[in-house]
Design a protein around this motif. Structure first.
Motif, PDB file in Angstrom:
ATOM      1  N   UNK A   1       5.242   5.329   2.180  1.00 43.12           N
ATOM      2  CA  UNK A   1       5.145   6.757   1.943  1.00 43.12           C
ATOM      3  C   UNK A   1       6.414   7.351   1.054  1.00 43.12           C
ATOM      4  N   UNK A   2       5.954   7.796  -0.334  1.00 37.51           N
ATOM      5  CA  UNK A   2       7.021   8.708  -0.941  1.00 37.51           C
ATOM      6  C   UNK A   2       6.594   9.890  -0.954  1.00 37.51           C
ATOM      7  N   UNK A   3       7.487  10.714  -0.349  1.00 44.77           N
ATOM      8  CA  UNK A   3       7.324  12.099  -0.196  1.00 44.77           C
ATOM      9  C   UNK A   3       8.356  12.846  -1.075  1.00 44.77           C
ATOM     10  N   UNK A   4       7.880  13.576  -2.072  1.00 42.86           N
ATOM     11  CA  UNK A   4       8.584  14.247  -3.049  1.00 42.86           C
ATOM     12  C   UNK A   4       8.469  15.427  -2.669  1.00 42.86           C
ATOM     13  N   UNK A   5       9.594  16.322  -2.671  1.00 46.74           N
ATOM     14  CA  UNK A   5      10.009  17.787  -2.237  1.00 46.74           C
ATOM     15  C   UNK A   5      10.966  18.641  -3.021  1.00 46.74           C
ATOM     16  N   UNK A   6      10.986  19.601  -3.395  1.00 40.45           N
ATOM     17  CA  UNK A   6      12.333  20.395  -3.653  1.00 40.45           C
ATOM     18  C   UNK A   6      12.658  21.409  -2.491  1.00 40.45           C
ATOM     19  N   UNK A   7      12.031  21.272  -1.513  1.00 40.59           N
ATOM     20  CA  UNK A   7      12.395  22.347  -0.455  1.00 40.59           C
ATOM     21  C   UNK A   7      12.602  21.863   0.975  1.00 40.59           C
ATOM     22  N   UNK A   8      11.991  22.544   1.924  1.00 42.92           N
ATOM     23  CA  UNK A   8      12.232  22.410   3.493  1.00 42.92           C
ATOM     24  C   UNK A   8      11.129  22.517   4.176  1.00 42.92           C
ATOM     25  N   UNK A   9      11.201  22.101   5.328  1.00 42.64           N
ATOM     26  CA  UNK A   9       9.871  22.500   6.193  1.00 42.64           C
ATOM     27  C   UNK A   9       9.843  23.960   6.219  1.00 42.64           C
ATOM     28  N   UNK A  10       8.564  24.575   5.883  1.00 42.00           N
ATOM     29  CA  UNK A  10       8.558  25.968   5.627  1.00 42.00           C
ATOM     30  C   UNK A  10       7.213  26.477   6.197  1.00 42.00           C
ATOM     31  N   UNK A  11       6.823  26.789   7.128  1.00 45.98           N
ATOM     32  CA  UNK A  11       5.486  27.216   7.778  1.00 45.98           C
ATOM     33  C   UNK A  11       5.609  28.399   8.501  1.00 45.98           C
TER      34      UNK A  11
ATOM     35  N   UNK B   1       0.868  -1.224  -0.134  1.00 45.53           N
ATOM     36  CA  UNK B   1      -0.026  -0.097   0.262  1.00 45.53           C
ATOM     37  C   UNK B   1       0.800   1.255  -0.060  1.00 45.53           C
ATOM     38  N   UNK B   2       0.783   1.997  -0.854  1.00 45.46           N
ATOM     39  CA  UNK B   2       1.379   3.230  -1.147  1.00 45.46           C
ATOM     40  C   UNK B   2       0.701   4.681  -0.966  1.00 45.46           C
ATOM     41  N   UNK B   3       1.332   5.657  -0.610  1.00 46.92           N
ATOM     42  CA  UNK B   3       0.884   7.081  -0.574  1.00 46.92           C
ATOM     43  C   UNK B   3       2.066   7.705  -1.428  1.00 46.92           C
ATOM     44  N   UNK B   4       1.779   8.674  -2.426  1.00 44.07           N
ATOM     45  CA  UNK B   4       2.571   9.232  -3.061  1.00 44.07           C
ATOM     46  C   UNK B   4       2.342  10.906  -2.718  1.00 44.07           C
ATOM     47  N   UNK B   5       3.012  11.375  -1.843  1.00 42.79           N
ATOM     48  CA  UNK B   5       2.768  12.852  -1.418  1.00 42.79           C
ATOM     49  C   UNK B   5       3.720  13.806  -2.257  1.00 42.79           C
ATOM     50  N   UNK B   6       3.084  14.839  -2.980  1.00 40.57           N
ATOM     51  CA  UNK B   6       3.882  15.861  -3.757  1.00 40.57           C
ATOM     52  C   UNK B   6       3.750  17.091  -3.433  1.00 40.57           C
ATOM     53  N   UNK B   7       4.902  17.697  -3.130  1.00 37.09           N
ATOM     54  CA  UNK B   7       5.101  19.037  -2.834  1.00 37.09           C
ATOM     55  C   UNK B   7       4.284  19.924  -3.977  1.00 37.09           C
ATOM     56  N   UNK B   8       3.325  20.623  -3.440  1.00 42.10           N
ATOM     57  CA  UNK B   8       2.589  21.681  -4.598  1.00 42.10           C
ATOM     58  C   UNK B   8       3.051  23.099  -4.042  1.00 42.10           C
ATOM     59  N   UNK B   9       3.609  23.411  -3.008  1.00 43.84           N
ATOM     60  CA  UNK B   9       3.984  24.745  -2.770  1.00 43.84           C
ATOM     61  C   UNK B   9       4.494  25.753  -4.058  1.00 43.84           C
ATOM     62  N   UNK B  10       4.139  26.785  -4.084  1.00 44.96           N
ATOM     63  CA  UNK B  10       4.694  27.463  -5.260  1.00 44.96           C
ATOM     64  C   UNK B  10       3.766  27.569  -6.534  1.00 44.96           C
ATOM     65  N   UNK B  11       4.374  27.853  -7.761  1.00 43.99           N
ATOM     66  CA  UNK B  11       3.623  27.899  -8.819  1.00 43.99           C
ATOM     67  C   UNK B  11       3.772  26.753  -9.712  1.00 43.99           C
ATOM     68  N   UNK B  12       2.758  26.587 -10.624  1.00 43.97           N
ATOM     69  CA  UNK B  12       3.249  25.329 -11.375  1.00 43.97           C
ATOM     70  C   UNK B  12       2.853  26.051 -12.876  1.00 43.97           C
ATOM     71  N   UNK B  13       3.732  25.507 -13.677  1.00 46.31           N
ATOM     72  CA  UNK B  13       3.696  25.908 -15.201  1.00 46.31           C
ATOM     73  C   UNK B  13       2.854  24.980 -16.153  1.00 46.31           C
ATOM     74  N   UNK B  14       2.492  25.431 -17.403  1.00 43.50           N
ATOM     75  CA  UNK B  14       1.691  24.465 -18.038  1.00 43.50           C
ATOM     76  C   UNK B  14       2.627  23.262 -18.325  1.00 43.50           C
ATOM     77  N   UNK B  15       3.979  23.457 -18.717  1.00 48.40           N
ATOM     78  CA  UNK B  15       4.415  22.009 -18.911  1.00 48.40           C
ATOM     79  C   UNK B  15       4.685  21.031 -17.752  1.00 48.40           C
ATOM     80  N   UNK B  16       4.688  21.820 -16.621  1.00 48.37           N
ATOM     81  CA  UNK B  16       4.556  20.975 -15.311  1.00 48.37           C
ATOM     82  C   UNK B  16       3.192  20.216 -15.279  1.00 48.37           C
ATOM     83  N   UNK B  17       2.132  21.010 -15.647  1.00 48.41           N
ATOM     84  CA  UNK B  17       0.742  20.164 -15.538  1.00 48.41           C
ATOM     85  C   UNK B  17       0.946  19.086 -16.696  1.00 48.41           C
ATOM     86  N   UNK B  18       1.608  19.343 -17.785  1.00 44.08           N
ATOM     87  CA  UNK B  18       1.399  18.183 -18.460  1.00 44.08           C
ATOM     88  C   UNK B  18       2.287  16.871 -18.065  1.00 44.08           C
TER      89      UNK B  18
END
Length: 754
Positions: free
Chosen positions: A174-184, A61-78
């Motif tokens: 749990x796969x946690x994908x991020x390009x940053x740090x804890x930031x709250x 059983x998997x969960x893939x958690x994707x960091x969505x913080x910031x903006x997304x470009x059209x090519x990223x949506x693709x």
């Protein structure tokens, strides 16, 4: 549990954000790549017959958690849509589930730090279709939606999904994908502004402890320069640590990917480790191109995943023997399931794949050749072993050498080091009258992982009766021997019976009859019956005959044991690559003494396909062809010499009248087929002439014994010698006068007077 220090808060750039989206897509592809991976035939049993097939690979059983913080470009949506496509094409065991989360932060009461983009979805056919649509909802947050990075919320939501109404014995990842740090800094739920970051750090420690308690592995993947390796390492180390096997490479670890080009390989490696699969990365290139990827001989199931980058790209698959795989179905000893044609990603799932290098040809129309294409394979395999002891029945207090040789489930030796790098092996000696004794095993050739391990142990002095060498193999992605035992017996104080079996070595062909030598000494007063058999390889590959011999008391006979190599059919595809090295061993058991082992030499035979008639006798055929060529050349030379020697050039024809007087003479020249053809004009006049005329009434050429041969149309020819005229019609006669020219004139068939 480690303490997470407050990191420096940095804002991610859009380029790094794109790498996270790409990572999500590739991770989904890894999930997709797996079929309901059911392994093929099991290993050979002690009697040489194949064992029952192993159980299918268990669900995860998997969960893939994707960091969505910031903006997304059209090519990223693709890329997000590409991830959905990869999930839809996957074929994980139907009992597995996948959930996809998008997370950022919750800075106001109406915001949510985590979006459940795809709820836990069983990976059956309908579930894969649903995942293909919902994963496309991943999006980049706007500032008004909360675009910071709340790791505790992501971990908490993932653990909740993985533990709600699920089987606790099923692995949780749990796969946690991020390009940053804890930031709250803007999340009020973590207290006042001055303490938010510290409170969030403590909340993350708490949530990771919950994950560990719930047996949830945490596998972070960081991208770009903003990701904190130390923070990610602590997250991986704080979750559940037990992997599918007890090896370092199977434990959760953080992966930091420096650039987008390395995302695919990093994610595939991480996913393979989480599911205890083997991962092999192939080549890459821009279509039109041939890509290649290797499938191990240990593989029982696998999935080739081709990331084409463009739906217009087409892929054609070829197995190591060059067979084209045209679609779903059974062929060439394998079962194939092809999915995703017409999409940017497709996969070929294979049960019982042919080992070796697979070729994938990619083609594309103009305008669709700019995307880099890659190929990889995720696979599961089986590994077995054959154990020998020297001596086979040691005495109490005596040293014994134990050798473990690795092999495939069908009994063929494993020699490729790249299949054995993540292998763990342990062994111990057990038996009656003593506690287990560990056996330290090392590579038989120090520093080389060649598939053979050896160790020495001393049989305890209190040993009585039965002995067992118990060996355990562990390796990620491989179903290996667990508590594999080799039975023996303690030798009697006075050993009256001994045997030495010398098996053949070198090369053999299917169907060959080989000979082994069995030398026995029986110092006992009773006869002993010995049984011979091949062990640790599939039935029918090597059969000893006779299977039983009797040794008279006080005798020392030498037996010649016939060994029948199996037919080409018995070897299946093992010989498709040119050769196969047999594993296993030959054993001699004293059935008169409770089956005590007397000899167990390893089999060391390399079997190659029987050569064709041409291959077998090629040197004889070549010698014959050369001889025939020489004879043809000689015959041609003789013929040419004969033809040249019969040419009429150089002959001088003399026409004489009835009184024998010379009337006219003319030199002959070469004509059609080596003849000088002519007519006699005005034979009744005082001045007859010899005229060169093709198809004339007469023709002449040299005779091999001298002179010439003269033929008149419609009559047999006769020999003409100088000074011995031959009569013609109308009182004329033809004589010869020899006069060769130094340079023969060319053939001239034109009619005219000479």
């Amino acid at each position: 549990m480690g303490h997470l220090e407050p990191p420096t808060v940095l804002r991610r750039a859009p380029a790094a954000r794109h790498r996270v989206r790409r990572a999500a897509a590739l991770l989904a592809a890894a999930v997709l790549a797996l079929a309901p991976l059911t392994a093929g035939a099991g290993p050979a049993g002690a009697d040489g017959t194949p064992a029952a097939p192993p159980a299918p690979i268990g669900p995860v059983n998997y969960v893939v958690a994707v960091d969505e913080s910031g903006s997304i470009q059209p090519d990223e949506m693709a890329q997000e849509k590409d991830a959905a496509l990869r999930i839809a094409l996957g074929d994980v065991s139907p009992a597995s589930t996948v959930a996809v989360l998008g997370f950022a932060s919750s800075n106001t009461p109406d915001q949510h730090a985590v979006d459940v983009v795809c709820p836990p979805t069983a990976l059956d056919t309908a579930g894969r279709d649903n995942l293909g649509g919902c994963a496309g909802q991943l999006r980049g947050r706007q500032q008004s939606e909360g675009w910071d990075t709340d790791f505790p919320a992501a971990v908490s939501q993932a653990v909740s999904l993985l533990t709600t109404n699920t089987d606790p014995t099923t692995p949780r990842v749990l796969f946690l994908l991020t390009d940053g740090k804890l930031d709250v800094p803007n999340s009020p739920q973590y207290g006042d502004q001055a303490h938010r970051q510290q409170n969030a750090q403590q909340a993350l420690v708490t949530e990771l402890q919950h994950a560990a308690d719930a047996k949830v592995q945490v596998r972070p993947l960081g991208f770009g320069s903003d990701a904190d390796q130390n923070e990610l390492n602590l997250m991986a180390a704080s979750g559940y640590q037990n992997g599918c096997v007890d090896l370092p490479d199977a434990k959760p670890r953080a992966t930091l990917v420096p650039d987008s080009a390395a995302v695919g390989a990093a994610l595939q490696t991480a996913f393979a480790a989480a599911h205890c699969l083997q991962s092999t990365t192939g080549t890459s290139g821009h279509p039109p191109v041939d890509l290649s990827v290797r499938i191990s001989p240990l593989a029982t199931v696998g999935s080739i995943v081709v990331d084409k980058g463009d739906p217009a790209v087409t892929a054609t698959y070829y197995d190591p023997q060059g067979h084209q795989i045209t679609g779903t179905g059974d062929a060439y000893g394998s079962h194939f399931e092809l999915a995703g044609q017409g999409q940017s990603v497709e996969s070929l799932r294979i049960t019982d794949p042919a080992p070796g290098t697979w070729r994938i040809h990619l083609d594309a129309p103009d305008g669709h050749r700019g995307q880099l294409a890659t190929v990889s394979v995720l696979w599961h395999g089986e590994l077995r072993s054959s154990i020998t002891m020297d001596p086979p029945s040691p005495a109490a207090g005596a040293p014994v050498t134990v050798t473990v040789r690795l092999q495939t489930r069908d009994g063929f030796a494993v020699t490729d080091q790249q299949d054995l790098q993540q292998l763990g092996i342990t062994a111990q000696l057990t038996g009656d009258g003593f506690s287990p004794v560990p056996i330290p095993l090392t590579d038989a050739v120090p520093g080389t992982r060649n598939g053979s391990f050896t160790g020495k142990v001393t049989v305890p002095t209190g040993a009585t009766g039965r002995l067992n060498v118990t060996e355990t193999l562990t390796s990620p992605g491989l179903t290996a021997d667990q508590d594999r035992a080799e039975g023996s017996m303690v030798a009697p104080p006075v050993n009256l019976l001994s045997a030495a079996l010398t098996p053949p070595t070198g090369s053999a062909h299917p169907g060959d009859h080989l000979t082994a030598t069995l030398a026995v000494h029986n110092g006992d007063q009773v006869p002993h019956t010995l049984a011979l058999r091949a062990e640790d390889l599939a039935g029918g590959l090597l059969t000893p005959s006779p299977a039983q011999v009797t040794v008279a008391p006080g005798s020392s006979p030498v037996f010649r044991i016939a060994l029948l190599v199996g037919s080409r059919v018995a070897f299946g595809r093992q010989l498709d690559g040119g050769s196969a090295r047999l594993g296993g061993k030959l054993v001699v058991l004293d059935t008169t003494d409770q089956g005590r082992p007397l000899a167990d030499p390893s089999i060391a035979l390399t079997v190659t396909p029987r050569p064709s008639f041409v291959q077998q006798y090629q040197w004889y055929l070549l010698a014959g062809a050369l001889l025939l060529t020489a004879l043809l050349l000689a015959a041609t030379a003789v013929f040419r010499h004969g033809a040249i020697s019969r040419r009429p050039v150089g002959l001088v024809l003399v026409l004489r009248d009835a009184e024998g007087q010379e009337v006219v003479r003319r030199a002959a020249r070469n004509g059609p087929h080596g003849w000088f053809e002519f007519d006699i004009l005005e034979p009744r006049s005082p001045f007859p002439q010899i005229v060169n005329r093709t198809g004339g009434a007469y023709r002449v050429q040299r005779h091999r014994d001298g002179g010439a041969v003269l033929e008149e149309r419609g009559r047999p020819g006769g020999r003409v010698l100088p000074g011995q005229p031959v009569a013609l019609a109308n009182g004329l006669a033809l004589d010869l006068a020899e006069s060769r020219s130094a340079a023969p004139p060319p053939i001239d068939t034109d009619e005219g007077l000479l």
